[in-house]
Design a protein around this motif. Structure first.
Motif, PDB file in Angstrom:
ATOM      1  N   ARG A  21       3.482  -5.331  -1.090  1.00  0.00           N
ATOM      2  CA  ARG A  21       2.859  -6.204  -0.028  1.00  0.00           C
ATOM      3  C   ARG A  21       1.966  -5.329   0.933  1.00  0.00           C
ATOM      4  O   ARG A  21       2.304  -3.998   0.983  1.00  0.00           O
ATOM      5  CB  ARG A  21       4.017  -6.826   0.971  1.00  0.00           C
ATOM      6  N   PRO A  22       1.536  -5.719   1.957  1.00  0.00           N
ATOM      7  CA  PRO A  22       0.635  -4.843   2.985  1.00  0.00           C
ATOM      8  C   PRO A  22       1.809  -3.899   3.595  1.00  0.00           C
ATOM      9  O   PRO A  22       1.469  -2.895   4.058  1.00  0.00           O
ATOM     10  CB  PRO A  22       0.206  -5.929   3.797  1.00  0.00           C
ATOM     11  N   GLN A  23       3.064  -4.425   3.852  1.00  0.00           N
ATOM     12  CA  GLN A  23       4.011  -3.500   4.616  1.00  0.00           C
ATOM     13  C   GLN A  23       4.552  -2.274   3.683  1.00  0.00           C
ATOM     14  O   GLN A  23       5.419  -1.533   4.353  1.00  0.00           O
ATOM     15  CB  GLN A  23       5.005  -4.374   5.409  1.00  0.00           C
ATOM     16  N   ASP A  24       4.190  -2.284   2.569  1.00  0.00           N
ATOM     17  CA  ASP A  24       5.008  -1.400   1.477  1.00  0.00           C
ATOM     18  C   ASP A  24       4.081  -0.319   1.297  1.00  0.00           C
ATOM     19  O   ASP A  24       2.898  -0.222   1.657  1.00  0.00           O
ATOM     20  CB  ASP A  24       5.240  -2.160   0.308  1.00  0.00           C
ATOM     21  N   LYS A  25       4.677   0.987   0.800  1.00  0.00           N
ATOM     22  CA  LYS A  25       3.867   1.933   0.785  1.00  0.00           C
ATOM     23  C   LYS A  25       4.153   2.642  -0.833  1.00  0.00           C
ATOM     24  O   LYS A  25       5.310   2.604  -1.315  1.00  0.00           O
ATOM     25  CB  LYS A  25       4.557   3.124   1.575  1.00  0.00           C
ATOM     26  N   ILE A  26       3.337   3.082  -1.282  1.00  0.00           N
ATOM     27  CA  ILE A  26       3.043   3.757  -2.688  1.00  0.00           C
ATOM     28  C   ILE A  26       2.780   5.416  -2.565  1.00  0.00           C
ATOM     29  O   ILE A  26       1.860   5.840  -1.873  1.00  0.00           O
ATOM     30  CB  ILE A  26       2.063   3.138  -3.340  1.00  0.00           C
TER      31      ILE A  26
END
Ligand code: SAM
Length: 291
Positions: free
Chosen positions: A110-115
């Motif tokens: 989602r927009p709040q996650d990081k990769i």
């Protein structure tokens, strides 16, 4: 570094690995709080199966193409939905494209996650950077995956996962996996760690599994899918995934997914599968022909 995933993309091992990866990501995304996805050996993220590399081996024929043709009972639809959503997201009208692990993660976060993606091959790093440069959630680094595992754990987020998916072209990769896991787990005991490994006619996996049991990390799940039973020591007969701190439903889901994949992806019904808690809850479950 000789291994190029473009020759193998969409093969049976990818279908196994990415179905389970998609399930883990969906469970992580079930809570609102942000999580982090770390990929230590990322590849290029998207593979065009009409290109020469893929056509040279045709491995996708026995993998994703076979999977897509197999009739799926209703109960499978929900379990495969996230994986199929990622496939649909990269496929238009022409030919077949196959999403690698970074692309599956970008579709299921989602927009709040990081990769965070590490890759060592310079051409592949450039391809990854180009593919994801529009996405501010995604960091790509040209670096050694084992160094990334060390440097990127613990992340700022409490929740998240690491996929460790090395090429297994050098002798010590099982050892590097074990050491990397032991160190990273100490620093990030709430993280989920998914380690992919090849199954060949060698004793390496038995030793690796024994060493994992000795590590004694709580909640260590082993899942394996074998599609061929015979072959020399170089031939990939199947593959496995160890998941430390799996989402609580993952084993239950794998007990439905893996028998289906064993039937759908194996010739002459030679396929078999296994799910087993190495440490933690429960029992061994397996099906099909025995090893
Ligand atoms: N995880 C990808 C996926 O599922 O789509 C596939 C990864 S492929 C099995 C392994 C990748 O590791 C290759 O792209 C290879 O270039 C890369 N690689 C090899 N040695 C590496 C290292 N020491 N550190 C990081 N990446 C490495």
């Amino acid at each position: 570094m000789n291994y190029r995933h473009a020759y193998h993309a969409g093969n049976f091992a990818d279908v196994f690995k990415h179905t389970l990866l998609a399930r883990i990501l969906v469970h992580l995304a079930a809570k609102d709080t942000p999580f982090r996805y770390i990929d230590t050996h990322a590849g290029i993220g998207l593979y065009d199966l009409s290109r020469d590399e893929a056509k040279r081996t045709n491995e996708a024929d026995a993998g994703i193409r076979r999977f897509l043709k197999a009739p799926r009972p209703q109960i499978m639809e929900a379990l495969f939905q996230p994986y199929i959503a990622a496939l649909k997201a990269v496929n238009g009208m022409e030919g077949l494209h196959y999403p690698g692990s970074p692309m599956i993660a970008s579709c299921l976060t989602r927009p709040q996650d990081k990769i965070a993606l590490a890759e060592l091959h310079s051409d592949d790093v450039r391809a990854l950077e180009k593919r994801f440069d529009h996405d501010r959630r995604i960091m790509v680094r040209a670096m050694d995956g084992w160094a990334a595992l060390k440097a990127w754990t613990p992340p700022p987020e409490r929740r998240g996962m690491v996929l460790v998916d090395p090429p297994f072209e050098s002798a010590n990769e099982f050892g590097q996996m074990l050491n990397g896991l032991a160190n990273a787990y100490k620093k990030w005991p709430t993280g989920t760690f998914a380690l992919w490994y090849p199954l060949k006619a060698t004793g390496e996996v038995r030793r690796f599994v024994g060493d994992l049991v000795n590590l004694g990390l709580p909640k260590t799940l082993r899942m394996e899918l074998v599609v061929e039973t015979q072959g020399d020591s170089h031939r990939l007969l199947g593959s496995g995934m160890i998941v430390v701190n799996p989402p609580w439903k993952l084993k239950q889901e794998a007990d439905i997914i893996l028998p289906f994949l064993a039937r759908a992806l194996s010739d002459a019904r030679t396929g078999h599968w296994k799910t087993e808690w190495l440490v933690g809850e429960g029992k061994v479950k397996k099906g099909g022909d025995e090893e």
